[in-house]
Design a protein around this motif. Structure first.
Motif, PDB file in Angstrom:
ATOM      1  N   ALA A 150       1.079  -1.102  -0.064  1.00 51.19           N
ATOM      2  CA  ALA A 150       0.081   0.093   0.066  1.00 51.19           C
ATOM      3  C   ALA A 150       0.854   1.203   0.069  1.00 51.19           C
ATOM      4  N   LEU A 151       2.100   1.197   0.179  1.00 48.40           N
ATOM      5  CA  LEU A 151       3.079   2.357   0.579  1.00 48.40           C
ATOM      6  C   LEU A 151       3.582   2.829  -0.999  1.00 48.40           C
ATOM      7  N   LEU A 152       3.237   3.734  -1.522  1.00 44.16           N
ATOM      8  CA  LEU A 152       3.626   4.395  -2.724  1.00 44.16           C
ATOM      9  C   LEU A 152       4.426   5.543  -2.905  1.00 44.16           C
ATOM     10  N   LEU A 153       4.429   6.477  -1.862  1.00 46.30           N
ATOM     11  CA  LEU A 153       5.000   7.745  -1.905  1.00 46.30           C
ATOM     12  C   LEU A 153       6.744   7.408  -1.359  1.00 46.30           C
ATOM     13  N   PRO A 154       7.616   7.817  -2.409  1.00 46.05           N
ATOM     14  CA  PRO A 154       9.116   7.704  -2.029  1.00 46.05           C
ATOM     15  C   PRO A 154       9.564   8.095  -0.876  1.00 46.05           C
ATOM     16  N   GLU A 155       8.754   9.296  -0.121  1.00 48.16           N
ATOM     17  CA  GLU A 155       9.351  10.063   1.080  1.00 48.16           C
ATOM     18  C   GLU A 155       8.995   9.046   2.230  1.00 48.16           C
ATOM     19  N   VAL A 156       7.806   8.133   1.920  1.00 47.63           N
ATOM     20  CA  VAL A 156       7.434   7.165   2.861  1.00 47.63           C
ATOM     21  C   VAL A 156       8.387   5.931   3.223  1.00 47.63           C
ATOM     22  N   LEU A 157       8.868   5.796   1.904  1.00 54.45           N
ATOM     23  CA  LEU A 157       9.814   4.472   1.649  1.00 54.45           C
ATOM     24  C   LEU A 157      11.338   4.810   2.065  1.00 54.45           C
ATOM     25  N   ASP A 158      11.334   6.244   2.064  1.00 53.50           N
ATOM     26  CA  ASP A 158      13.058   6.493   2.256  1.00 53.50           C
ATOM     27  C   ASP A 158      13.503   6.171   3.541  1.00 53.50           C
ATOM     28  N   ASP A 159      14.478   5.150   3.609  1.00 50.28           N
ATOM     29  CA  ASP A 159      15.128   4.707   4.844  1.00 50.28           C
ATOM     30  C   ASP A 159      15.643   6.089   5.731  1.00 50.28           C
ATOM     31  N   LYS A 160      15.994   6.894   5.018  1.00 50.36           N
ATOM     32  CA  LYS A 160      16.664   8.029   5.951  1.00 50.36           C
ATOM     33  C   LYS A 160      15.799   8.983   6.514  1.00 50.36           C
ATOM     34  N   ALA A 164      14.667   4.890  13.012  1.00 46.71           N
ATOM     35  CA  ALA A 164      15.175   3.520  13.100  1.00 46.71           C
ATOM     36  C   ALA A 164      15.558   3.062  11.816  1.00 46.71           C
ATOM     37  N   GLY A 165      15.148   3.776  10.581  1.00 49.06           N
ATOM     38  CA  GLY A 165      15.180   3.139   9.172  1.00 49.06           C
ATOM     39  C   GLY A 165      13.929   2.488   9.172  1.00 49.06           C
ATOM     40  N   PHE A 166      13.435   2.714   7.736  1.00 45.93           N
ATOM     41  CA  PHE A 166      12.196   1.860   7.438  1.00 45.93           C
ATOM     42  C   PHE A 166      11.884   0.873   7.933  1.00 45.93           C
ATOM     43  N   GLU A 167      12.931  -0.297   7.803  1.00 43.96           N
ATOM     44  CA  GLU A 167      12.711  -1.576   8.460  1.00 43.96           C
ATOM     45  C   GLU A 167      12.583  -1.596  10.040  1.00 43.96           C
ATOM     46  N   GLY A 168      13.110  -0.726  10.341  1.00 39.82           N
ATOM     47  CA  GLY A 168      13.237  -0.596  12.076  1.00 39.82           C
ATOM     48  C   GLY A 168      12.001  -0.085  12.582  1.00 39.82           C
ATOM     49  N   ASN A 323      -0.649   6.636   3.378  1.00 43.79           N
ATOM     50  CA  ASN A 323       0.627   7.285   2.711  1.00 43.79           C
ATOM     51  C   ASN A 323       0.724   8.460   3.286  1.00 43.79           C
ATOM     52  N   TRP A 324      -0.420   9.391   3.324  1.00 40.24           N
ATOM     53  CA  TRP A 324      -0.517  10.808   3.844  1.00 40.24           C
ATOM     54  C   TRP A 324      -0.033  10.893   5.352  1.00 40.24           C
ATOM     55  N   LEU A 325      -0.500   9.853   6.056  1.00 43.83           N
ATOM     56  CA  LEU A 325      -0.053   9.770   7.565  1.00 43.83           C
ATOM     57  C   LEU A 325       1.419   9.634   7.660  1.00 43.83           C
ATOM     58  N   LEU A 326       1.892   8.913   6.937  1.00 43.08           N
ATOM     59  CA  LEU A 326       3.466   8.635   6.858  1.00 43.08           C
ATOM     60  C   LEU A 326       4.187   9.563   6.176  1.00 43.08           C
ATOM     61  N   SER A 327       3.663  10.618   5.403  1.00 40.22           N
ATOM     62  CA  SER A 327       4.454  11.589   4.714  1.00 40.22           C
ATOM     63  C   SER A 327       4.851  12.529   5.931  1.00 40.22           C
ATOM     64  N   LYS A 328       5.750  13.355   5.338  1.00 39.34           N
ATOM     65  CA  LYS A 328       6.262  14.642   6.248  1.00 39.34           C
ATOM     66  C   LYS A 328       4.952  15.422   6.488  1.00 39.34           C
ATOM     67  N   ALA A 329       4.181  15.917   5.591  1.00 41.27           N
ATOM     68  CA  ALA A 329       2.909  16.553   5.896  1.00 41.27           C
ATOM     69  C   ALA A 329       1.983  16.032   6.913  1.00 41.27           C
ATOM     70  N   SER A 342       7.220  12.559  16.203  1.00 44.88           N
ATOM     71  CA  SER A 342       7.025  11.681  15.103  1.00 44.88           C
ATOM     72  C   SER A 342       8.207  10.751  15.051  1.00 44.88           C
ATOM     73  N   ALA A 343       8.193   9.624  14.360  1.00 43.55           N
ATOM     74  CA  ALA A 343       9.423   8.813  14.069  1.00 43.55           C
ATOM     75  C   ALA A 343      10.002   9.178  12.969  1.00 43.55           C
ATOM     76  N   ARG A 344       9.547  10.303  12.299  1.00 43.08           N
ATOM     77  CA  ARG A 344      10.222  10.878  11.012  1.00 43.08           C
ATOM     78  C   ARG A 344      11.357  11.644  11.557  1.00 43.08           C
ATOM     79  N   THR A 345      12.342  11.511  10.853  1.00 43.18           N
ATOM     80  CA  THR A 345      13.804  12.330  11.156  1.00 43.18           C
ATOM     81  C   THR A 345      13.584  13.966  10.770  1.00 43.18           C
ATOM     82  N   ASP A 346      12.590  14.194   9.724  1.00 47.01           N
ATOM     83  CA  ASP A 346      12.546  15.516   9.311  1.00 47.01           C
ATOM     84  C   ASP A 346      11.133  16.355   9.826  1.00 47.01           C
TER      85      ASP A 346
END
Length: 386
Positions: A150-160, A164-168, A323-329, A342-346
């Motif tokens: 279900a995850l399409l947006l590159p910013e969601v799949l970006d490990d950085k 803890a990284g995407f997998e983590g 996808n929206w929820l996991l995006s930066k916005a 958030s768990a996002r680094t940005d």
């Protein structure tokens, strides 16, 4: 994401290829060669545009299908902050109406969802909620489906992009179904600073001091904010210690989360254990008080997760929301509204005291802890029934 308007390249034309009166070999060669498209008038927009990436085309199609569904149903915990966060999604994707279904605890929504599915009823699309019920009930029963497709947006799949990284960020051992999007530290022991000095409780054993007998308030032992720290206590101190806390110390156990928080905020009880932090923050904001302090005596890591229900009534809208929820916005809106990191680094930390790097905390909500969690839940229930 609104579809973009891309102009078309002009098709090649033979007009202008032949030069009148120039039938030399050079001229013939020139006549056989393709000519460049005429230059755009000065000040006119360019007719050429870059091609969309494959994921963009797929995303645009998904959004259009989601708008045709027109709705997405999201299960969340109780808390005032969830509604404004969900409304931010509605503004970002008009035409997809989000419906929030909030439940005070797992004792309410686990039976509801289980009962509905046994009757062949499927009302929920997305779980944006606490992790343990997903691991101990919904994934084993096959109620949720793999999240990765279900995850399409590159910013969601970006490990950085993830702490803890995407997998983590996956809570389940297979790293497929349940994804942490928050990174929080829950401190389970709180005090009313008008009634208790901060140095009066420096360690877990201090809670067993006879002076606190009858002066500790706790939520019901079936609630996550009680049984999760109890898993750690059972591992560190044993079951006898838990009996001393919940039986010998005669704590005031209040099932209603708001009433338990009110007992602390209004000064009826000096010490709290396992009080729902979201409800507590909402109440403190409502009453404009600052007399509650979390202690570093017992803390653990974790955070809310997102999962996708299978047989969702609005599957495309569910994917757009996730996808929206996991995006930066999405994470910025969610984090700001709920006042949780958030768990996002940005996405900047909204609660620096629980930001990454503030000490190492065990996370007993991951799937590898599930057997210990279930055993602790059973122990607590049996203990309180005696």
């Amino acid at each position: 994401m609104a579809p973009r308007d891309f102009g078309r390249k002009q098709a090649p034309t033979r007009r202008g290829f032949l030069r009148v009166g120039a039938l030399t070999s050079v001229g013939l060669a020139a006549a056989c060669a393709p000519a460049a498209a005429p230059a755009a008038p000065s000040g006119a927009p360019s007719q050429a545009a870059p091609q969309k990436a494959a994921w963009e085309n797929e995303w645009d199609k998904l959004v259009e299908l989601a708008k045709k569904e027109g709705k997405v149903v999201i299960q969340t915990p109780a808390g005032a902050g969830y509604r404004p966060a969900i409304e931010a999604f509605a503004k970002a994707y008009p035409g997809i109406e989000p419906e929030q279904q909030a439940f005070p605890d797992s004792n309410a929504f686990i039976p509801k969802i289980t009962g509905e599915r046994q009757a062949g009823v499927y009302n929920f699309d997305v779980a944006a909620t606490t992790v343990t019920p997903m691991i101990t009930h919904f994934k084993p029963q096959g109620f949720i489906e793999p999240l990765r497709p279900a995850l399409l947006l590159p910013e969601v799949l970006d490990d950085k992009a993830w702490n803890a990284g995407f997998e983590g960020q996956f809570a389940d051992l297979t790293k497929t179904h349940i994804f942490y999007h928050q990174l929080t530290i829950t401190r389970s022991i709180i005090i009313n600073t008008q009634l208790v000095k901060e140095d009066e409780i420096k360690a877990l054993d201090d809670l067993l001091d006879p002076k606190w007998k009858g002066k500790i308030v706790s939520s019901d032992v079936t609630q996550g904010y009680v049984y999760t720290p109890s898993v750690l206590i059972r591992e560190q101190k044993g079951e006898a210690w838990l009996r001393r806390l919940f039986i010998d110390q005669e704590p005031q156990i209040i099932r209603d989360r708001r009433l338990a928080a009110e007992a602390m905020v209004r000064g009826r009880v000096p010490v709290g254990f396992g009080i729902n932090p979201n409800v507590l923050k909402d109440l403190m904001t409502e009453l404009k008080v600052t007399n509650i302090k979390e202690l570093d005596v017992l803390g653990y890591g974790g955070g809310d997760i997102v999962a996708l229900f299978n047989r969702a009534p609005h599957p495309n809208a569910a994917k757009v929301f996730i996808n929206w929820l996991l995006s930066k916005a999405g994470q910025t809106a969610w984090s700001t509204s709920l006042r949780l990191n958030s768990a996002r680094t940005d996405v900047p930390a909204v609660d620096p005291g629980t930001a990454p790097g503030k000490g190492k905390f065990e996370n007993p909500t991951r799937e590898e802890w599930a057997p210990k969690t279930i055993a602790t839940q059973e122990f607590l229930v049996k203990m309180m029934q005696r």
